[in-house]
Design a protein around this motif. Structure first.
Motif, PDB file in Angstrom:
ATOM      1  N   ASN A 118      16.170   6.708  -5.552  1.00 20.79           N
ATOM      2  CA  ASN A 118      16.563   6.049  -6.792  1.00 20.79           C
ATOM      3  C   ASN A 118      15.846   4.713  -6.833  1.00 20.79           C
ATOM      4  N   THR A 119      14.721   4.645  -7.523  1.00 25.54           N
ATOM      5  CA  THR A 119      13.893   3.445  -7.472  1.00 25.54           C
ATOM      6  C   THR A 119      14.585   2.228  -8.089  1.00 25.54           C
ATOM      7  N   LYS A 120      15.615   2.445  -8.904  1.00 22.40           N
ATOM      8  CA  LYS A 120      16.338   1.314  -9.485  1.00 22.40           C
ATOM      9  C   LYS A 120      17.180   0.584  -8.448  1.00 22.40           C
ATOM     10  N   MET A 121      17.400   1.231  -7.301  1.00 25.96           N
ATOM     11  CA  MET A 121      18.227   0.640  -6.249  1.00 25.96           C
ATOM     12  C   MET A 121      17.388   0.104  -5.084  1.00 25.96           C
ATOM     13  N   GLU A 122      16.067   0.298  -5.137  1.00 22.30           N
ATOM     14  CA  GLU A 122      15.205  -0.103  -4.035  1.00 22.30           C
ATOM     15  C   GLU A 122      14.690  -1.534  -4.212  1.00 22.30           C
ATOM     16  N   THR A 123      14.235  -2.122  -3.118  1.00 19.88           N
ATOM     17  CA  THR A 123      13.752  -3.498  -3.112  1.00 19.88           C
ATOM     18  C   THR A 123      12.282  -3.563  -3.508  1.00 19.88           C
ATOM     19  N   TRP A 124      11.944  -4.549  -4.328  1.00 24.44           N
ATOM     20  CA  TRP A 124      10.551  -4.795  -4.686  1.00 24.44           C
ATOM     21  C   TRP A 124       9.935  -5.757  -3.681  1.00 24.44           C
ATOM     22  N   LEU A 125       8.686  -5.502  -3.302  1.00 26.69           N
ATOM     23  CA  LEU A 125       7.986  -6.308  -2.318  1.00 26.69           C
ATOM     24  C   LEU A 125       6.812  -7.027  -2.967  1.00 26.69           C
ATOM     25  N   PRO A 126       6.475  -8.237  -2.493  1.00 24.04           N
ATOM     26  CA  PRO A 126       5.314  -8.937  -3.053  1.00 24.04           C
ATOM     27  C   PRO A 126       4.034  -8.162  -2.763  1.00 24.04           C
ATOM     28  N   CYS A 127       3.112  -8.164  -3.726  1.00 23.77           N
ATOM     29  CA  CYS A 127       1.860  -7.423  -3.586  1.00 23.77           C
ATOM     30  C   CYS A 127       0.672  -8.381  -3.689  1.00 23.77           C
ATOM     31  N   HIS A 128       0.246  -8.717  -4.911  1.00 18.26           N
ATOM     32  CA  HIS A 128      -0.829  -9.676  -5.134  1.00 18.26           C
ATOM     33  C   HIS A 128      -0.329 -10.691  -6.159  1.00 18.26           C
ATOM     34  N   GLY A 129      -0.151 -11.936  -5.742  1.00 20.51           N
ATOM     35  CA  GLY A 129       0.368 -12.926  -6.666  1.00 20.51           C
ATOM     36  C   GLY A 129       1.748 -12.552  -7.155  1.00 20.51           C
ATOM     37  N   ALA A 130       1.899 -12.493  -8.488  1.00 22.33           N
ATOM     38  CA  ALA A 130       3.199 -12.155  -9.075  1.00 22.33           C
ATOM     39  C   ALA A 130       3.437 -10.649  -9.164  1.00 22.33           C
ATOM     40  N   ILE A 131       2.432  -9.842  -8.843  1.00 26.11           N
ATOM     41  CA  ILE A 131       2.569  -8.382  -8.885  1.00 26.11           C
ATOM     42  C   ILE A 131       3.456  -7.927  -7.728  1.00 26.11           C
ATOM     43  N   GLU A 132       4.359  -6.980  -7.996  1.00 22.57           N
ATOM     44  CA  GLU A 132       5.280  -6.470  -6.988  1.00 22.57           C
ATOM     45  C   GLU A 132       5.104  -4.963  -6.834  1.00 22.57           C
ATOM     46  N   THR A 133       5.437  -4.455  -5.662  1.00 22.06           N
ATOM     47  CA  THR A 133       5.290  -3.029  -5.394  1.00 22.06           C
ATOM     48  C   THR A 133       6.545  -2.472  -4.738  1.00 22.06           C
ATOM     49  N   GLN A 134       6.755  -1.196  -4.943  1.00 23.64           N
ATOM     50  CA  GLN A 134       7.843  -0.469  -4.310  1.00 23.64           C
ATOM     51  C   GLN A 134       7.256   0.778  -3.648  1.00 23.64           C
ATOM     52  N   PRO A 135       6.995   0.743  -2.345  1.00 26.02           N
ATOM     53  CA  PRO A 135       6.421   1.913  -1.679  1.00 26.02           C
ATOM     54  C   PRO A 135       7.375   3.100  -1.744  1.00 26.02           C
ATOM     55  N   LEU A 136       6.827   4.287  -2.044  1.00 26.46           N
ATOM     56  CA  LEU A 136       7.638   5.496  -2.162  1.00 26.46           C
ATOM     57  C   LEU A 136       7.342   6.511  -1.069  1.00 26.46           C
ATOM     58  N   HIS A 137       6.068   6.665  -0.709  1.00 29.07           N
ATOM     59  CA  HIS A 137       5.710   7.668   0.287  1.00 29.07           C
ATOM     60  C   HIS A 137       4.338   7.363   0.852  1.00 29.07           C
ATOM     61  N   GLU A 138       4.158   7.684   2.141  1.00 33.42           N
ATOM     62  CA  GLU A 138       2.861   7.515   2.783  1.00 33.42           C
ATOM     63  C   GLU A 138       2.682   8.622   3.802  1.00 33.42           C
ATOM     64  N   SER A 154      -3.508  -9.896 -13.160  1.00 27.78           N
ATOM     65  CA  SER A 154      -4.697  -9.064 -13.002  1.00 27.78           C
ATOM     66  C   SER A 154      -5.068  -9.005 -11.528  1.00 27.78           C
ATOM     67  N   LEU A 155      -5.970  -8.098 -11.206  1.00 22.52           N
ATOM     68  CA  LEU A 155      -6.484  -7.946  -9.851  1.00 22.52           C
ATOM     69  C   LEU A 155      -8.003  -8.047  -9.868  1.00 22.52           C
ATOM     70  N   ARG A 156      -8.550  -8.483  -8.753  1.00 24.47           N
ATOM     71  CA  ARG A 156      -9.991  -8.395  -8.594  1.00 24.47           C
ATOM     72  C   ARG A 156     -10.382  -6.924  -8.524  1.00 24.47           C
ATOM     73  N   ARG A 157     -11.653  -6.680  -8.586  1.00 25.36           N
ATOM     74  CA  ARG A 157     -12.141  -5.296  -8.640  1.00 25.36           C
ATOM     75  C   ARG A 157     -11.604  -4.480  -7.468  1.00 25.36           C
ATOM     76  N   GLU A 158     -10.936  -3.350  -7.784  1.00 23.33           N
ATOM     77  CA  GLU A 158     -10.347  -2.479  -6.793  1.00 23.33           C
ATOM     78  C   GLU A 158     -11.222  -1.248  -6.578  1.00 23.33           C
ATOM     79  N   ARG A 159     -11.364  -0.844  -5.321  1.00 21.93           N
ATOM     80  CA  ARG A 159     -12.034   0.414  -4.983  1.00 21.93           C
ATOM     81  C   ARG A 159     -11.168   1.127  -3.947  1.00 21.93           C
ATOM     82  N   PHE A 160     -10.821   2.385  -4.215  1.00 26.35           N
ATOM     83  CA  PHE A 160      -9.939   3.116  -3.325  1.00 26.35           C
ATOM     84  C   PHE A 160     -10.671   4.267  -2.646  1.00 26.35           C
ATOM     85  N   GLN A 161     -10.738   4.201  -1.320  1.00 24.53           N
ATOM     86  CA  GLN A 161     -11.238   5.328  -0.547  1.00 24.53           C
ATOM     87  C   GLN A 161     -10.300   6.502  -0.768  1.00 24.53           C
ATOM     88  N   GLY A 162     -10.829   7.607  -1.248  1.00 22.60           N
ATOM     89  CA  GLY A 162      -9.973   8.759  -1.530  1.00 22.60           C
ATOM     90  C   GLY A 162      -9.434   8.803  -2.941  1.00 22.60           C
TER      91      GLY A 162
END
Length: 213
Positions: A118-138, A154-162
């Motif tokens: 239930n993502t409404k009950m989970e904690t938000w974590l700092p990501c980049h500046g004011a952007i926040e993230t909620q990890p779900l699965h890895e 905003s974010l600087r240019r992102e490149r994702f392996q995969g």
């Protein structure tokens, strides 16, 4: 199904198509075969509609976007993230109706994690500046999360392996390639780069590292 290409689909502009179950509709985004194999879809259940019991040979991943999605194991409201690993089965339905993002047959070999978050009950974590993230699965190189972008961030240019895949749950992003309002699904190729910016408070479901190595 060509994972080397960048794909952008504005799902709000698509028509609903009937599924094999009465009262269940879908907007296909990626589909390997007609009714099996790799598939990503937006699915709508009318109030009281249901699917018969079925198994997921390659796993099932769900984000509840609207309403309440249910099966014999429980009821899952808006914001619930679900993972049903390969070999599991259920008989889904919705009493009030719902809209869900669904990914089928896309679990990595060996990933047998079952989740009900239930993502409404989970904690938000700092990501980049004011952007926040909620990890779900890895698992392995794959990472799934919700990301909240306050307006103007905003974010600087992102490149994702995969590769990268994201869905705009609410709000809007933009980058040098275009604009992505609420309901937009984007899938980018391995190491593709972009510079995203939020034009309003924006919630994004995001998956990275799961496409080309």
């Amino acid at each position: 199904m060509d994972f080397s290409r960048r794909v952008v689909i504005h799902t709000a502009q698509m028509d609903w198509q009937p599924s094999p179950a009465q009262g269940v509709w879908r907007k296909p985004l990626a589909r390997e075969f007609a009714e099996c194999g790799h598939a990503t879809s937006i699915v709508r259940y009318d109030a009281g509609s249901r699917f018969s019991s079925h198994e997921h040979p390659g796993g099932e991943e769900i984000l509840v976007l609207e309403g309440v999605f249910s099966d014999e194991h429980g009821d899952y409201g808006q914001g619930t993230y679900i993972r049903n690993p390969p070999g599991t089965s259920h008989a889904p339905f919705s009493e009030p109706g719902c809209v869900i993002l669904v990914k089928l047959h896309q679990f990595a070999p060996g990933d047998d994690t079952q989740l009900r978050i239930n993502t409404k009950m989970e904690t938000w974590l700092p990501c980049h500046g004011a952007i926040e993230t909620q990890p779900l699965h890895e698992y392995g190189s794959e990472r799934v999360s919700l990301v909240f972008w306050p307006a103007g961030t905003s974010l600087r240019r992102e490149r994702f392996q995969g590769g990268e895949e994201f869905y705009i749950v609410r709000g809007a992003l933009e980058d040098e390639n275009g604009q992505y309002p609420e309901g937009t699904w984007v899938r980018t190729a391995n190491k593709h780069g972009h510079t995203p910016r939020a034009t309003t408070d924006t919630l994004v479901w995001m998956k990275v590292g799961h496409l080309a190595p």
